[in-house]
Design an enzyme around this catalytic site. Structure first.
Site, short mmCIF file in Angstrom:
data_model
loop_
_atom_site.label_atom_id
_atom_site.label_comp_id
_atom_site.label_asym_id
_atom_site.label_seq_id
_atom_site.Cartn_x
_atom_site.Cartn_y
_atom_site.Cartn_z
N GLN A 189 0.81 -1.22 0.00
CA GLN A 189 0.00 0.00 0.00
C GLN A 189 0.84 1.26 0.00
OE1 GLN A 189 -3.24 0.47 -0.36
NE2 GLN A 189 -3.69 -1.70 -0.49
N THR A 236 8.92 -17.82 -17.06
CA THR A 236 9.21 -16.71 -17.97
C THR A 236 8.65 -15.40 -17.41
OG1 THR A 236 9.14 -18.19 -19.87
CG2 THR A 236 8.92 -15.83 -20.31
N CYS A 264 -17.68 -8.94 4.88
CA CYS A 264 -18.90 -9.62 4.44
C CYS A 264 -18.98 -9.75 2.92
CB CYS A 264 -20.13 -8.88 4.94
SG CYS A 264 -20.27 -8.86 6.73
#
Length: 418
Positions: free
Chosen positions: A195, A253, A341
């Protein structure tokens, strides 16, 4: 259970007219410049970089240039950069590879309770194979206490893995201090920087990082490509066998087009980093201030200032997060919930529970993450919509009705609940 919301004809028309993407922590759109850099390696320059003829060598040269460019951004050298299929593979490789390579010295690993599942599930897998893992708690802002790490370290601790910035609540950890403590006790330090990479300045030497994971699709690059930084001299078992690619450490590859796109995305993102950090930070603070002022019984999750510039995570009492997401989506707003959820689980986010939220509040959480295309108009529309949505949901909530009744009763008797 995965909920599906069926839009009315009117809602479908609205969605066609206006879609505002505010889930940039999940993924980002590929920039035009990145796509243009990739296209030649999907067509005329399609050679296998392991081949010795000119077509293959052109691909090999492109890989080398991309590796060098990305290494420079981390203050690393190109031989320390290994390309992967993404952040999850990089996390798996870093943790499993180091644990296995150093198992004779010790079988103890330390991580935190709020890591991405790519780290937590990897640690759980190692536990089933005889390793011991300590999961450090965090405070109400999502910060690891360095003294907790110091107390958890043992002579047989080989690795500490703490994410640089949390993907849900945006809190940025004191990585340099945590890495220093780990090194003082003879442990190596890995950070999941998926992040933070590209958005925050990361100098692996200054921070004391031994291994680092990153991914292209969080910075307007392509999906399916990431990297693992491994400091020179560190022993690491291979995760994927099968060839001599990536200096014999990762068979298969290389995704040349994806890697070229990754490097171009790094170049563009880091070139705009300061400007975008300031701009998105202002928008973030504006959104947080509006929501907290205009929606009662809401609270910010994560550290107020020590957080990613684009991250807004708010919990709302007396609502269900799924219903909120569905109504936001019906208005063309792409956001995510603090609850898991929507992934098929009824359990709330492990991150929100770890910072001390009760289940009922964790279920009513929303993450809004801004991007380079997010405008003032976008966030105003989002907050305006959210204010009405929360009000509507609470009007239908028996919890809100009960709360209102109790509050009125307490005030009537001369006492205020809050």
């Amino acid at each position: 259970m995965v909920l599906r919301y069926h839009l009315s004809n009117k809602e479908e028309e609205n969605l066609k007219m206006k879609t505002i993407y505010l889930d940039n922590a999940a993924t980002t759109p590929v920039r035009t410049e990145v796509l243009e850099a990739m296209l030649p390696f999907l067509a005329e320059q399609y050679g296998n970089p392991s081949s010795i003829y000119p077509l293959g060598q052109a691909a090999s040269d492109a890989l080398a240039q991309a590796r060098s460019a990305i290494a420079s951004e981390l203050n690393a050298v190109e031989t320390e950069i290994y390309f992967t299929s993404g952040g999850s593979e990089a996390n798996n490789w870093a943790i499993k590879g180091l644990a296995q390579a150093h198992a004779k010295r010790g079988r103890h690993i330390i991580t935190s309770a709020i890591e991405h599942h790519a780290v937590l599930h990897t640690c759980k897998a190692l536990e089933s194979n005889g390793f011991e893992v300590t999961y450090l708690p965090v405070d109400k802002d999502g910060l690891v206490d360095p003294s907790d790490l110091e107390a958890a370290l043992r002579p047989d601790t080989t690795l500490v893995s703490i994410m640089l910035a949390n993907n849900e609540i945006g809190t940025i950890q004191p990585i340099a201090e945590l890495a220093r403590i780990a090194h003082e006790r003879g442990a190596l330090f890995h950070t999941d920087a998926v992040q933070a990479f590209g958005h925050e300045i990361i100098d692996v030497d200054a921070l004391g990082i031994d291994l680092l994971s990153a991914s292209a699709h969080k910075i307007n690059g392509p999906k399916g490509v990431g990297l693992l930084y491994v400091r020179r001299g560190i022993r690491l078992s291979n995760l994927i066998e099968g060839g001599q690619q990536e200096s014999g450490r990762r068979g298969g590859t290389e995704n040349v087009a994806g890697i070229v796109g990754f490097a171009r995305a790094v170049e563009l993102t880091c070139g705009e980093r300061q400007q975008e950090h300031e701009r998105q930070g202002r928008l973030r603070d504006y959104v947080i201030a509006r929501i907290l002022a205009e929606i009662p019984y809401s609270r910010l999750n994560g550290h107020a200032t020590q957080r990613l510039a684009n991250n807004v995570n708010i919990s709302f009492e007396f609502i269900e997060g799924e219903a909120m997401l569905l109504q936001m989506a019906a208005r063309g707003l792409c956001v995510s919930s603090g609850s898991a959820c929507t992934s098929g689980s009824l359990d709330p986010s492990h991150v929100l529970l770890a910072i001390g939220l009760p289940h009922e509040i964790a279920h009513g959480s929303m993450r809004m993450t801004l991007g380079r295309n997010t405008t003032q108009g976008d966030v105003d529309y989002a907050v305006d919509s959210l204010v009405g949505i929360i009000d509507n949901l609470r009007m239908m909530s028996p919890l809100w009705e009960d709360f209102q009744f109790v509050t009125k009763k307490e005030i009537f008797n001369g006492y205020e609940l809050f």
